[in-house]
Design a protein around this motif. Structure first.
Motif, PDB file in Angstrom:
ATOM      1  N   VAL A 186       0.835  -1.202   0.000  1.00  0.00           N
ATOM      2  CA  VAL A 186       0.000   0.000   0.000  1.00  0.00           C
ATOM      3  C   VAL A 186       0.869   1.251   0.000  1.00  0.00           C
ATOM      4  O   VAL A 186       0.609   2.219  -0.738  1.00  0.00           O
ATOM      5  N   CYS A 187       1.924   1.249   0.823  1.00  0.00           N
ATOM      6  CA  CYS A 187       2.836   2.399   0.889  1.00  0.00           C
ATOM      7  C   CYS A 187       3.516   2.649  -0.452  1.00  0.00           C
ATOM      8  O   CYS A 187       3.699   3.804  -0.869  1.00  0.00           O
ATOM      9  N   MET A 188       3.890   1.559  -1.124  1.00  0.00           N
ATOM     10  CA  MET A 188       4.518   1.706  -2.436  1.00  0.00           C
ATOM     11  C   MET A 188       3.543   2.323  -3.438  1.00  0.00           C
ATOM     12  O   MET A 188       3.920   3.199  -4.226  1.00  0.00           O
ATOM     13  N   LYS A 189       2.298   1.883  -3.407  1.00  0.00           N
ATOM     14  CA  LYS A 189       1.288   2.432  -4.322  1.00  0.00           C
ATOM     15  C   LYS A 189       1.048   3.915  -4.063  1.00  0.00           C
ATOM     16  O   LYS A 189       0.804   4.699  -4.992  1.00  0.00           O
ATOM     17  N   ARG A 214      10.086   4.215   2.105  1.00  0.00           N
ATOM     18  CA  ARG A 214      10.296   3.009   2.904  1.00  0.00           C
ATOM     19  C   ARG A 214      10.591   3.364   4.348  1.00  0.00           C
ATOM     20  O   ARG A 214      10.169   2.666   5.271  1.00  0.00           O
ATOM     21  N   GLU A 215      11.339   4.460   4.564  1.00  0.00           N
ATOM     22  CA  GLU A 215      11.693   4.875   5.923  1.00  0.00           C
ATOM     23  C   GLU A 215      10.439   5.220   6.727  1.00  0.00           C
ATOM     24  O   GLU A 215      10.312   4.849   7.896  1.00  0.00           O
ATOM     25  N   THR A 216       9.513   5.942   6.080  1.00  0.00           N
ATOM     26  CA  THR A 216       8.266   6.308   6.758  1.00  0.00           C
ATOM     27  C   THR A 216       7.429   5.071   7.065  1.00  0.00           C
ATOM     28  O   THR A 216       6.838   4.946   8.149  1.00  0.00           O
ATOM     29  N   CYS A 217       7.407   4.157   6.126  1.00  0.00           N
ATOM     30  CA  CYS A 217       6.670   2.902   6.313  1.00  0.00           C
ATOM     31  C   CYS A 217       7.246   2.115   7.491  1.00  0.00           C
ATOM     32  O   CYS A 217       6.504   1.620   8.344  1.00  0.00           O
ATOM     33  N   ASP A 218       8.602   2.024   7.546  1.00  0.00           N
ATOM     34  CA  ASP A 218       9.262   1.296   8.638  1.00  0.00           C
ATOM     35  C   ASP A 218       8.989   1.945   9.989  1.00  0.00           C
ATOM     36  O   ASP A 218       8.744   1.257  10.987  1.00  0.00           O
ATOM     37  N   LEU A 219       9.015   3.274  10.004  1.00  0.00           N
ATOM     38  CA  LEU A 219       8.769   3.991  11.258  1.00  0.00           C
ATOM     39  C   LEU A 219       7.347   3.731  11.759  1.00  0.00           C
ATOM     40  O   LEU A 219       7.131   3.533  12.966  1.00  0.00           O
TER      41      LEU A 219
END
Length: 757
Positions: A255-258, A263-268
């Motif tokens: 979803v984050c990629m779409k 990636r950093e924000t997604c990991d956080l």
């Protein structure tokens, strides 16, 4: 290196809490293997880690003991912080896990509800409360029967030292004064409670599956489904329930990629949200493991630029969890969760067939150690069900729980699995293996690991199969007979096993007397017949009874009969003549798996001997009362036993009158040591070496009575009481006998000689 450190940590915990020379030998071999690497850094790190880890375990145990109340202590006007999702109401019993504010520790609490209105009041708690209470506190009791569930160790695994029995309580009216962290945690608990209620309103089986897999909550309404899954040997599927964390993580990343989110924000976000989900998930072991693994892998990559494998992450997580609770090593759920996750990661590229075989091979020793049974359908089901569970059941549960529009789709999918499990669970495919000696458990797991890398597969498989056969023979064909007096509380239950299990006989079953018939008070709980008697027999590889003697009608002697008969096959049931007509007996018979055709009324006019048992009483038909109690005399390896239910002194005199030369080496005192039984003349003529009293701790009847104890003392007859000694096991030997007791405060092994038999 992490693998070696993890194994050493695990062995240190096992050695400290359950010393066995086998663990010491394995630890020594591990040290030798570490030294053989000749890597000085590894060797130094290994010894330093082991030293500090052992110190941490000692410190943990010391802190636990300091918090423990060894003696029952009264407490008044104390405060308990209770979260809305940390209590369960079962009939008139409330079970709570809360924080005792005065001592800043987690405690397990129980409260007996006084009315149906009070029951309703408890079920309406939906937010964090401070409860003001009076009660008694003491550490949980240790098991007093062989192979009985260890509730104290279970609580230790949750870092709980004490159990509080509440006598009075009231909710504090003012708002709870908590810091920001605890306020936030309380909000999460309230959210979990609300979500549990939401899931409970979903149609079954989605409600039960979703509560268990998503929130780690065992719904009592779904207990039958879980028992079916357990009987099929698929319990480890729920030990791997943390796998849905990886589905959620993967889905969120896509979803984050779409959405073009970095990636950093997604990991956080994941590092923040996943720990919160642990609270919502009830801190279940599998969920904690899965979340911690994901967080370690993400943190290592995001903050340190290090790529950590799943196996390394799991090792770190296990070490951290052992530091938090070293007794985690004894939990079946934790054992299966960590071991099978490791095997899954080790065999990612294997076919479903190979993976299913390996999952069965690794889980079987642990399942036998804890449950004593195995369903031979497990092997086939592991191959077929595991991939279906991963790809169908978990997605159906997740989607059906969060998207109302998909509930009609999820229900039939899950129902298919429920129906399949229900059908297969009814098939006679369960093998009662028994509890293997510890050596075999370690040996089987070692062989499984060797099969991962060895070229001599056929030879190892031959050894593996042969060792299973050998273990089964050792368990199922004992070389020594035994007579066991169960610690069944205020009741009676005696087991007689002959050499090689030529015959297995139970005299009475125990049972709890209920003083109320109000429907709302009925609790959903297993009987002591299931958890103690049947459990012990299954641990010995026995799933049947050749003979069951019910000495008379009292509940504390026959109450567990239905629950035992639903686990063990009972071939013949003997009752005193006349008792077969009682409505109370026929009600119990109706609840059992037996019929009236398998019930044999007995008295001395009808029968003198049944197998090795001589019938001494009753002499005529009665109504199954105390004075009609069945009295049995039997000899095992020349050791003479007598058991007489609740027979009174008048009945004892009649037995002596008809058997003037009667002698006994082991006397089971009548009526739990009451003064109505065990007369001076009876003891004087029998001249027993030892008397056995079966009575409950702190029972309301004052058993054993001082008059009985004085009689035994005057006749110089030593006695053992199950209330003090726990299970009492008499093992006849050549010319003497051995007595073993199992209570924590008793000597584990007692020996007595029996001269001149």
């Amino acid at each position: 290196m992490i693998f070696l450190l993890t194994i050493s940590a695990y062995l240190i915990c096992l050695l400290f809490f359950s010393f066995d020379w086998l663990w010491l030998v394995i630890l020594v071999l591990l040290i030798v293997r570490l030294i053989a690497t000749k890597n000085k850094s590894w060797i130094i790190a290994g010894f330093i880690f082991s030293f500090f880890f052992a110190g941490a375990v000692v410190q943990w145990q010391s802190a636990w003991q300091k918090r423990s109340y060894r003696i029952e202590t009264q407490v008044q006007q104390q405060h308990l912080l209770l979260q809305p999702d940390e209590y369960v109401v079962s009939g008139d019993l409330v079970k709570m896990t809360g924080r005792w504010l005065e001592h800043a520790e987690k405690v397990q609490c129980f409260y007996s509800l006084k009315s149906e209105a009070e029951q309703k009041k408890f079920t309406q708690i939906k937010e964090t409360k401070v409860i003001i209470f009076d009660g008694t506190i003491q550490q949980a009791s240790a098991p007093t029967n062989e192979n009985q569930f260890d509730y104290r160790r279970y609580l230790q695994g949750k870092n709980i030292s004490n159990v509080i029995m509440l006598t009075r309580w009231k909710a504090q009216n003012k708002v709870v004064d908590l810091d920001f962290v605890n306020v936030f945690l309380s909000w999460l608990h309230a959210v979990r409670k609300a979500f549990l209620e939401h899931l409970s309103k979903l149609p079954e089986p989605l409600a039960g599956y979703s509560q268990l897999l998503l929130l780690g909550y065992y719904n009592q309404d779904s207990s039958e489904q879980l028992e079916q899954i357990s009987s099929l040997g698929l319990l480890y599927l729920f030990s791997l329930s943390g796998m849905h964390i990886f589905y959620i993580t993967s889905f969120f990343r896509r979803v984050c990629m779409k959405l073009m989110i970095t990636r950093e924000t997604c990991d956080l976000f994941l590092l923040t949200a996943l720990p919160l989900y642990v609270v919502l998930g009830g801190f279940s072991a599998s969920l904690v493991r899965a979340v911690m693994m994901v967080c370690i892998i993400i943190s290592a990559r995001s903050f340190f630029g290090i790529k950590i494998s799943g196996i390394t992450a799991e090792g770190i997580v296990l070490i951290l969890n052992l530091l938090y609770s070293p007794v985690l090593v004894f939990s079946l759920g934790a054992q299966l969760s960590y071991l099978l996750t490791f095997i899954l990661m080790l065999n990612r590229k294997k076919s479903s067939l190979i993976l299913g075989l390996k999952m069965t091979g690794y889980s079987l020793p642990l399942i036998l150690w804890h449950t004593y049974q195995w369903n031979f359908l497990t092997l086939l089901l592991s191959i077929v069900i595991v991939p279906l569970f991963e790809r169908i059941v978990i997605p159906a549960v997740v989607l059906g729980s969060f998207f109302f529009c998909l509930v009609p789709v999820a229900i039939p999918i899950l129902q298919v699995f429920v129906d399949i499990f229900a059908f297969l669970a009814k098939l006679p495919t369960v093998i009662t293996f028994g509890k293997p000696p510890l050596f075999f458990i370690v040996f089987w797991l070692a062989i499984q690991f060797m099969l991962e890398y060895s070229l001599h597969t056929r030879r190892l498989l031959g050894i593996l199969v042969g060792s299973y056969v050998a273990a089964a023979a050792i368990i199922r064909f004992p070389l020594s007979p035994e007579v066991v007096y169960f610690d069944i509380g205020q009741g009676d239950c005696t087991l007689v096993r002959e050499t090689f299990n030529r015959s297995v006989t139970l005299i009475d079953t125990g049972g709890k007397v209920s003083f109320s018939s109000e429907r709302w008070r009925k609790r959903d709980a297993k009987t002591s017949g299931e958890t103690i008697v049947a459990n012990y027999l299954l641990s010995k590889g026995i799933n049947y009874l050749d003979n069951l003697f019910l000495t008379h009608q009292d509940t504390d002697h026959v109450g567990n009969f239905p629950s035992i008969s639903n686990i063990l096959s009972v071939h013949r049931i003997f009752v005193p003549s006349g008792m077969e007509h009682l409505s109370s007996f026929n009600e119990r018979l109706h609840l059992s798996k037996n019929t009236l055709h398998e019930v044999y009324p007995i008295d001395t006019k009808k029968v003198k001997k049944i197998a090795i048992f001589n019938l001494l009483h009753p002499f005529k038909a009665g109504k199954g009362k105390n004075e009609d109690s069945v009295t049995l005399f039997f000899t095992v390896k020349k050791l003479r036993f007598i058991v007489s239910g609740d027979l009174d002194k008048t009945g004892e005199s009649e037995v002596l009158l008809h058997n003037p030369k009667l002698k006994a080496d082991i006397l089971k005192t009548g009526h739990h040591g009451s003064k109505t039984s065990t007369s001076k003349d009876y003891v004087q003529q029998l001249k027993p070496c030892v008397a056995i009293i079966s009575a409950g701790r702190n029972n309301r009847y004052g058993h054993p009575n001082q008059e009985t104890l004085t009689t035994l003392k005057d006749q110089q007859v030593p006695y053992l009481n199950t209330a003090e000694s726990g299970m009492i096991k008499v093992i006849p030997l050549k010319g003497n006998f051995e007595i073993k007791t199992f209570a924590e405060n008793e000597t584990k092994k007692r020996s007595s000689t029996n001269e001149g038999q």
